[in-house]
Design a protein around this motif. Sequence first.
Motif, PDB file in Angstrom:
ATOM      1  N   GLY A 170      15.300  -2.905 -58.563  1.00 62.02           N
ATOM      2  CA  GLY A 170      15.966  -2.850 -57.268  1.00 62.02           C
ATOM      3  C   GLY A 170      17.337  -2.202 -57.326  1.00 62.02           C
ATOM      4  O   GLY A 170      17.677  -1.343 -56.496  1.00 62.02           O
ATOM      5  N   ALA A 171      18.145  -2.593 -58.317  1.00 64.35           N
ATOM      6  CA  ALA A 171      19.494  -2.037 -58.433  1.00 64.35           C
ATOM      7  C   ALA A 171      19.441  -0.535 -58.715  1.00 64.35           C
ATOM      8  O   ALA A 171      20.223   0.246 -58.159  1.00 64.35           O
ATOM      9  CB  ALA A 171      20.265  -2.757 -59.531  1.00 64.35           C
ATOM     10  N   GLY A 172      18.514  -0.134 -59.555  1.00 62.15           N
ATOM     11  CA  GLY A 172      18.380   1.279 -59.876  1.00 62.15           C
ATOM     12  C   GLY A 172      17.938   2.096 -58.680  1.00 62.15           C
ATOM     13  O   GLY A 172      18.423   3.219 -58.454  1.00 62.15           O
ATOM     14  N   ALA A 173      16.996   1.553 -57.901  1.00 60.86           N
ATOM     15  CA  ALA A 173      16.523   2.258 -56.709  1.00 60.86           C
ATOM     16  C   ALA A 173      17.644   2.411 -55.688  1.00 60.86           C
ATOM     17  O   ALA A 173      17.811   3.476 -55.082  1.00 60.86           O
ATOM     18  CB  ALA A 173      15.346   1.506 -56.090  1.00 60.86           C
ATOM     19  N   GLU A 174      18.416   1.358 -55.508  1.00 59.25           N
ATOM     20  CA  GLU A 174      19.529   1.410 -54.556  1.00 59.25           C
ATOM     21  C   GLU A 174      20.559   2.453 -54.991  1.00 59.25           C
ATOM     22  O   GLU A 174      21.024   3.262 -54.175  1.00 59.25           O
ATOM     23  CB  GLU A 174      20.189   0.035 -54.448  1.00 59.25           C
ATOM     24  CG  GLU A 174      21.341  -0.003 -53.457  1.00 59.25           C
ATOM     25  CD  GLU A 174      21.871  -1.413 -53.229  1.00 59.25           C
ATOM     26  OE1 GLU A 174      22.769  -1.574 -52.385  1.00 59.25           O
ATOM     27  OE2 GLU A 174      21.382  -2.351 -53.897  1.00 59.25           O
ATOM     28  N   ALA A 175      20.914   2.465 -56.268  1.00 56.45           N
ATOM     29  CA  ALA A 175      21.913   3.411 -56.765  1.00 56.45           C
ATOM     30  C   ALA A 175      21.417   4.846 -56.668  1.00 56.45           C
ATOM     31  O   ALA A 175      22.175   5.761 -56.303  1.00 56.45           O
ATOM     32  CB  ALA A 175      22.270   3.074 -58.209  1.00 56.45           C
ATOM     33  N   ALA A 176      20.136   5.083 -56.981  1.00 56.19           N
ATOM     34  CA  ALA A 176      19.592   6.435 -56.942  1.00 56.19           C
ATOM     35  C   ALA A 176      19.522   6.955 -55.514  1.00 56.19           C
ATOM     36  O   ALA A 176      19.814   8.140 -55.254  1.00 56.19           O
ATOM     37  CB  ALA A 176      18.203   6.459 -57.587  1.00 56.19           C
ATOM     38  N   MET A 177      19.145   6.096 -54.570  1.00 54.03           N
ATOM     39  CA  MET A 177      19.103   6.524 -53.170  1.00 54.03           C
ATOM     40  C   MET A 177      20.504   6.829 -52.657  1.00 54.03           C
ATOM     41  O   MET A 177      20.730   7.812 -51.942  1.00 54.03           O
ATOM     42  CB  MET A 177      18.440   5.462 -52.306  1.00 54.03           C
ATOM     43  CG  MET A 177      18.381   5.825 -50.811  1.00 54.03           C
ATOM     44  SD  MET A 177      17.427   7.333 -50.469  1.00 54.03           S
ATOM     45  CE  MET A 177      15.756   6.657 -50.554  1.00 54.03           C
ATOM     46  N   ARG A 178      21.464   6.005 -53.040  1.00 55.10           N
ATOM     47  CA  ARG A 178      22.844   6.251 -52.613  1.00 55.10           C
ATOM     48  C   ARG A 178      23.343   7.597 -53.158  1.00 55.10           C
ATOM     49  O   ARG A 178      23.977   8.375 -52.437  1.00 55.10           O
ATOM     50  CB  ARG A 178      23.749   5.116 -53.094  1.00 55.10           C
ATOM     51  CG  ARG A 178      25.193   5.226 -52.596  1.00 55.10           C
ATOM     52  CD  ARG A 178      25.992   3.990 -52.946  1.00 55.10           C
ATOM     53  NE  ARG A 178      25.394   2.789 -52.364  1.00 55.10           N
ATOM     54  CZ  ARG A 178      25.561   2.433 -51.095  1.00 55.10           C
ATOM     55  NH1 ARG A 178      26.304   3.178 -50.277  1.00 55.10           N
ATOM     56  NH2 ARG A 178      24.983   1.328 -50.644  1.00 55.10           N
ATOM     57  N   ALA A 179      23.044   7.868 -54.421  1.00 55.81           N
ATOM     58  CA  ALA A 179      23.480   9.133 -55.024  1.00 55.81           C
ATOM     59  C   ALA A 179      22.842  10.319 -54.305  1.00 55.81           C
ATOM     60  O   ALA A 179      23.501  11.343 -54.057  1.00 55.81           O
ATOM     61  CB  ALA A 179      23.112   9.153 -56.506  1.00 55.81           C
ATOM     62  N   HIS A 180      21.570  10.206 -53.963  1.00 56.90           N
ATOM     63  CA  HIS A 180      20.865  11.286 -53.261  1.00 56.90           C
ATOM     64  C   HIS A 180      21.502  11.546 -51.895  1.00 56.90           C
ATOM     65  O   HIS A 180      21.779  12.703 -51.540  1.00 56.90           O
ATOM     66  CB  HIS A 180      19.391  10.914 -53.104  1.00 56.90           C
ATOM     67  CG  HIS A 180      18.651  11.748 -52.105  1.00 56.90           C
ATOM     68  ND1 HIS A 180      18.626  13.127 -52.158  1.00 56.90           N
ATOM     69  CD2 HIS A 180      17.922  11.397 -51.009  1.00 56.90           C
ATOM     70  CE1 HIS A 180      17.903  13.585 -51.143  1.00 56.90           C
ATOM     71  NE2 HIS A 180      17.467  12.559 -50.435  1.00 56.90           N
ATOM     72  N   LEU A 181      21.736  10.501 -51.122  1.00 56.74           N
ATOM     73  CA  LEU A 181      22.293  10.674 -49.779  1.00 56.74           C
ATOM     74  C   LEU A 181      23.726  11.193 -49.828  1.00 56.74           C
ATOM     75  O   LEU A 181      24.124  12.030 -49.006  1.00 56.74           O
ATOM     76  CB  LEU A 181      22.228   9.356 -49.010  1.00 56.74           C
ATOM     77  CG  LEU A 181      20.828   8.859 -48.662  1.00 56.74           C
ATOM     78  CD1 LEU A 181      20.902   7.475 -48.013  1.00 56.74           C
ATOM     79  CD2 LEU A 181      20.121   9.841 -47.725  1.00 56.74           C
TER      80      LEU A 181
END
Length: 224
Positions: free
Chosen positions: A196-207
């Motif tokens: 979950g933490a990794g998915a949240e961080a990766a999506m934030r970086a993409h946006l």
Amino acid sequence: MPELALPPDARNLADAVVRAVRDGVAAGELVPGTTYSVYQLADLLGVSRSPAREGLLRLAEAGLVEIHRNRGFRVLPPSVHDIEEIIGIRLALEPGAARRAAEHGTDEQHATIRSALDAMADAAARGDDARFWPADRLLHDLLLRASGRPRTAAIVERLRTTTALLGPPTTASGRTLLEIHAEHEPVVAAVLARDGAGAEAAMRAHLEATGGLLVSNLNGGRQP
């Protein structure tokens, strides 16, 4: 003459006109700032003037087109402020949704997310914009729905149609299809790993990367 097509799955003709105009702008067929005739739009789409006008009124209410009486309409590209606001809203919604999709999405939902990423990869390798962007939109939609947030998915889809008015996303953001696909890979990898933490961080970086590039290009290459 621009080439436009009515989407076959629209709820009614006015909705179909709205989507056809948005898709036409995203594809570069309708150019922001150019004035188009309502009659021309109706003829291109094979509809009467009534649904054409109704669709344009909806787009005008959303601030996406400007209607000039007895002259026609023109597409209004979003401003830097619009993009910053849209990305800010998406940052408030999508990273957390990616975390929930990773932690609570079903195996079946994760499989469809994986398939959407695979479709993006195949289209990127072929340089096929027509297949890439629907797969991109589907991936974001699937992540939001896997998080149990269908209303959020509808909100994000409307926000994405506004940024699409900047033109083809590869032109608007200055990235290739392969580069954009690569930004999605860590999001999906984390979701499939139920990180979950990794998915949240990766999506934030993409946006954040997307927003920064869109704003920079609107500013003529200057960083905000």
